[in-house]
Design a protein around this motif. Structure first.
Motif, PDB file in Angstrom:
ATOM      1  N   ASP A 331       0.833  -1.209   0.000  1.00  0.00           N
ATOM      2  CA  ASP A 331       0.000   0.000   0.000  1.00  0.00           C
ATOM      3  C   ASP A 331       0.869   1.261   0.000  1.00  0.00           C
ATOM      4  N   ILE A 332       2.012   1.208   0.686  1.00  0.00           N
ATOM      5  CA  ILE A 332       2.897   2.382   0.712  1.00  0.00           C
ATOM      6  C   ILE A 332       3.402   2.677  -0.705  1.00  0.00           C
ATOM      7  N   ILE A 333       3.814   1.631  -1.403  1.00  0.00           N
ATOM      8  CA  ILE A 333       4.323   1.811  -2.768  1.00  0.00           C
ATOM      9  C   ILE A 333       3.205   2.287  -3.698  1.00  0.00           C
ATOM     10  N   ASN A 334       2.057   1.617  -3.624  1.00  0.00           N
ATOM     11  CA  ASN A 334       0.936   2.005  -4.489  1.00  0.00           C
ATOM     12  C   ASN A 334       0.499   3.442  -4.236  1.00  0.00           C
ATOM     13  N   THR A 335       0.499   3.833  -2.972  1.00  0.00           N
ATOM     14  CA  THR A 335       0.021   5.178  -2.635  1.00  0.00           C
ATOM     15  C   THR A 335       1.031   6.240  -3.058  1.00  0.00           C
ATOM     16  N   THR A 336       2.323   5.920  -2.999  1.00  0.00           N
ATOM     17  CA  THR A 336       3.336   6.856  -3.494  1.00  0.00           C
ATOM     18  C   THR A 336       3.087   7.118  -4.985  1.00  0.00           C
ATOM     19  N   LYS A 337       2.814   6.048  -5.729  1.00  0.00           N
ATOM     20  CA  LYS A 337       2.573   6.177  -7.177  1.00  0.00           C
ATOM     21  C   LYS A 337       1.273   6.924  -7.450  1.00  0.00           C
ATOM     22  N   LYS A 338       0.259   6.621  -6.649  1.00  0.00           N
ATOM     23  CA  LYS A 338      -1.048   7.266  -6.814  1.00  0.00           C
ATOM     24  C   LYS A 338      -0.937   8.790  -6.585  1.00  0.00           C
ATOM     25  N   ALA A 339      -0.184   9.185  -5.560  1.00  0.00           N
ATOM     26  CA  ALA A 339      -0.013  10.620  -5.273  1.00  0.00           C
ATOM     27  C   ALA A 339       0.708  11.294  -6.435  1.00  0.00           C
ATOM     28  N   ALA A 340       1.683  10.604  -6.998  1.00  0.00           N
ATOM     29  CA  ALA A 340       2.438  11.165  -8.116  1.00  0.00           C
ATOM     30  C   ALA A 340       1.520  11.354  -9.328  1.00  0.00           C
ATOM     31  N   ARG A 341       0.711  10.330  -9.606  1.00  0.00           N
ATOM     32  CA  ARG A 341      -0.139  10.365 -10.815  1.00  0.00           C
ATOM     33  C   ARG A 341      -1.362  11.250 -10.651  1.00  0.00           C
ATOM     34  N   GLU A 342      -1.990  11.167  -9.460  1.00  0.00           N
ATOM     35  CA  GLU A 342      -3.293  11.822  -9.311  1.00  0.00           C
ATOM     36  C   GLU A 342      -3.223  13.188  -8.643  1.00  0.00           C
ATOM     37  N   LYS A 343      -2.156  13.438  -7.885  1.00  0.00           N
ATOM     38  CA  LYS A 343      -2.079  14.706  -7.139  1.00  0.00           C
ATOM     39  C   LYS A 343      -0.912  15.583  -7.604  1.00  0.00           C
ATOM     40  N   GLY A 344      -0.048  15.014  -8.432  1.00  0.00           N
ATOM     41  CA  GLY A 344       1.118  15.780  -8.871  1.00  0.00           C
ATOM     42  C   GLY A 344       2.121  16.017  -7.769  1.00  0.00           C
ATOM     43  N   VAL A 345       2.111  15.158  -6.764  1.00  0.00           N
ATOM     44  CA  VAL A 345       3.009  15.339  -5.613  1.00  0.00           C
ATOM     45  C   VAL A 345       3.882  14.095  -5.457  1.00  0.00           C
ATOM     46  N   LEU A 346       5.181  14.322  -5.393  1.00  0.00           N
ATOM     47  CA  LEU A 346       6.093  13.199  -5.203  1.00  0.00           C
ATOM     48  C   LEU A 346       6.361  13.039  -3.703  1.00  0.00           C
ATOM     49  N   LEU A 347       5.492  12.300  -3.047  1.00  0.00           N
ATOM     50  CA  LEU A 347       5.621  12.098  -1.598  1.00  0.00           C
ATOM     51  C   LEU A 347       6.780  11.157  -1.304  1.00  0.00           C
ATOM     52  N   ALA A 348       7.411  11.339  -0.154  1.00  0.00           N
ATOM     53  CA  ALA A 348       8.270  10.281   0.366  1.00  0.00           C
ATOM     54  C   ALA A 348       7.346   9.116   0.729  1.00  0.00           C
ATOM     55  N   PRO A 349       7.828   7.864   0.680  1.00  0.00           N
ATOM     56  CA  PRO A 349       6.948   6.749   1.061  1.00  0.00           C
ATOM     57  C   PRO A 349       6.377   6.924   2.474  1.00  0.00           C
ATOM     58  N   GLU A 350       7.123   7.599   3.340  1.00  0.00           N
ATOM     59  CA  GLU A 350       6.612   7.866   4.694  1.00  0.00           C
ATOM     60  C   GLU A 350       5.359   8.735   4.621  1.00  0.00           C
ATOM     61  N   GLY A 351       5.384   9.724   3.741  1.00  0.00           N
ATOM     62  CA  GLY A 351       4.226  10.600   3.555  1.00  0.00           C
ATOM     63  C   GLY A 351       3.068   9.855   2.899  1.00  0.00           C
ATOM     64  N   ALA A 352       3.397   8.964   1.966  1.00  0.00           N
ATOM     65  CA  ALA A 352       2.360   8.166   1.314  1.00  0.00           C
ATOM     66  C   ALA A 352       1.678   7.257   2.338  1.00  0.00           C
ATOM     67  N   ALA A 353       2.471   6.696   3.251  1.00  0.00           N
ATOM     68  CA  ALA A 353       1.911   5.837   4.307  1.00  0.00           C
ATOM     69  C   ALA A 353       0.874   6.616   5.116  1.00  0.00           C
ATOM     70  N   VAL A 354       1.177   7.879   5.368  1.00  0.00           N
ATOM     71  CA  VAL A 354       0.293   8.719   6.168  1.00  0.00           C
ATOM     72  C   VAL A 354      -1.009   9.025   5.419  1.00  0.00           C
ATOM     73  N   TRP A 355      -0.892   9.307   4.139  1.00  0.00           N
ATOM     74  CA  TRP A 355      -2.102   9.575   3.353  1.00  0.00           C
ATOM     75  C   TRP A 355      -3.001   8.329   3.356  1.00  0.00           C
ATOM     76  N   LYS A 356      -2.393   7.171   3.096  1.00  0.00           N
ATOM     77  CA  LYS A 356      -3.153   5.916   3.085  1.00  0.00           C
ATOM     78  C   LYS A 356      -3.801   5.675   4.451  1.00  0.00           C
ATOM     79  N   ALA A 357      -3.033   5.850   5.513  1.00  0.00           N
ATOM     80  CA  ALA A 357      -3.543   5.605   6.865  1.00  0.00           C
ATOM     81  C   ALA A 357      -4.730   6.519   7.167  1.00  0.00           C
ATOM     82  N   THR A 358      -4.661   7.748   6.679  1.00  0.00           N
ATOM     83  CA  THR A 358      -5.743   8.709   6.924  1.00  0.00           C
ATOM     84  C   THR A 358      -7.034   8.235   6.251  1.00  0.00           C
ATOM     85  N   GLN A 359      -6.899   7.765   5.021  1.00  0.00           N
ATOM     86  CA  GLN A 359      -8.087   7.242   4.337  1.00  0.00           C
ATOM     87  C   GLN A 359      -8.642   6.013   5.055  1.00  0.00           C
ATOM     88  N   MET A 360      -7.732   5.167   5.568  1.00  0.00           N
ATOM     89  CA  MET A 360      -8.191   3.977   6.311  1.00  0.00           C
ATOM     90  C   MET A 360      -8.967   4.395   7.569  1.00  0.00           C
TER      91      MET A 360
END
Ligand code: PLP
Length: 392
Positions: A331-360
């Motif tokens: 999920d961390i890897i998928n969310t990093t890619k999703k943020a890049a593609r859908e939000k135009g933001v290159l998150l660190a995987p740590e940041g992607a983990a946080v976005w995913k966790a928030t949605q959960m």
């Protein structure tokens, strides 16, 4: 633009975070020898300025200089760290999610805040050699700030750390030592080198200053939300300095009357690969949790098997009615890619983990519709490109 700060530090002492015994802040300290726990810096907040006075100050973390432990302004070693932007990120199930983006810091992560503070204190104490065990970003920040300060830096990293973290340290003139293992194994090596060299060890919470730098995120959050804090703050947790530091800032501001009302619920996010904080929190709350042996994570910064500040983290989660949650590596890897593609933001995987966790947490109704959540992206995604692209 650097405008000079008029008043100086209001720091008065150090206190053992466990038994509250006081120690001298004008002596170089590590952690409390009475209880083997981290120190916290205390301030004379009765002498604090009005919050309105912040308005015309320099736009980096030293705008909060009264609440930081450096006494002589000439000892401040700065590269403009802090005062990073907060912006609206998305609405998910009627929850407004805001992003504080720490990738804007020098060396590309929020480690610049803590390490900038520790190196400034090192300068104040006349130290000529600093050492740190690191999953990557702390080493990079140490190399950068020591280069600026003219202090020798030694960085001990797991050998699986992406090459860019190693190259960055070398380019800035740091000595790099690679160890087969996790950050806890690097810490053992640091302990050995310390005995031989007298280097100042700036391991997470083994000195009192880094947390004070990380604390400035809390002040900025309050400023950027116009002193009305969000309901939930979701934070990627490794050693925990940010979690503990942000909470410390809130308590200080409460004491000064700068903020009022309920404080945010604090959430610690980890990777399923290494989740000691989630495990410890679950055991307090009686929840079951499938925890294996700690392993490396694509989110390097989260892979801290035995955090020294565990008790303080548990206090923050309990006091704030917060929680701890783990996200899978996939999920961390998928969310990093999703943020890049859908939000135009290159998150660190740590940041992607946080976005995913928030949605959960929103899906679980732990964060409720109409609440405001703040997520922190703690570093730039650029340093992780090889790792993210290599893993499908
Ligand atoms: C170090 C690090 C973390 C963890 O921070 P702590 O405050 O030690 O919990 C999170 N994200 C990134 C990018 C890091 O480098």
């Amino acid at each position: 633009m650097e405008t000079s700060v008029q008043s100086t530090s209001l720091a008065t002492g150090l206190v053992c975070s466990h038994c509250k015994k006081h120690y001298d802040i004008h002596q170089l300290q590590t952690f409390s020898l009475c209880c083997n726990k981290p120190f916290l810096v205390e301030y004379d907040l009765s002498a604090a300025p009005q919050k309105e006075e912040l308005k015309n100050r320099r736009q980096d973390m030293w705008r909060y200089q009264e609440f930081l432990p450096v006494f002589e302004p000439e000892n401040i070693v700065t590269l403009g760290e802090g005062y990073t932007p907060t912006r609206f990120f998305e609405t998910y199930e009627n929850v407004k999610i805001y992003l504080k983006d720490e990738s804007y810091n020098p060396s590309g992560s929020f480690k610049a805040r803590g390490i900038g503070m520790a190196v400034s204190k090192a300068k104040e104490f006349g130290i000529t050699h600093c050492i740190v065990p690191t999953a990557g970003n702390a080493g990079g920040a140490l190399a950068v700030f020591c280069a600026k300060a003219g202090i020798k830096a030694t960085v001990v990293m797991p050998s699986h750390t992406p090459a860019i973290f190693i190259q960055e340290c070398e380019l800035h003139g740091a000595e790099v030592i690679l160890i087969d293992g996790l950050i806890s194994d690097c810490a053992k090596k640091v302990a050995k080198i310390k005995l031989e060299t007298n280097a100042f060890d700036i391991s997470t919470l083994k000195e009192p200053y880094r947390i004070e730098g990380k604390k400035t995120m809390g002040y900025e959050i309050a400023e950027h939300f116009n002193w009305q804090l969000p309901d939930v703050i979701v934070y990627p947790t490794g050693g925990g300095t940010g979690l503990i530091g942000i909470w410390k800032a809130f308590k200080e501001m409460q004491q000064m009357g700068w903020i009022e009302g309920k404080l945010p619920r604090m959430v610690a996010v980890q990777s399923e690969a290494c989740q000691p904080v989630v495990k410890a929190h679950a055991s307090f709350t009686g929840k079951k949790n499938g925890y294996g042996l700690p392993a490396a994570s694509v989110a390097n910064g989260l892979a801290v098997p035995f955090p020294f500040g565990m008790d303080l983290m548990m206090e923050v989660l309990a006091e704030s009615n917060g929680t701890a949650i783990a996200v899978s590596e996939q999920d961390i890897i998928n969310t990093t890619k999703k943020a890049a593609r859908e939000k135009g933001v290159l998150l660190a995987p740590e940041g992607a983990a946080v976005w995913k966790a928030t949605q959960m947490l929103i899906d679980d109704n732990w964060i409720k519709p109409e609440e405001k959540a703040l997520i922190l992206n703690t570093g730039t995604g650029y340093k992780y490109l090889d790792n993210i692209i290599a893993r499908q």
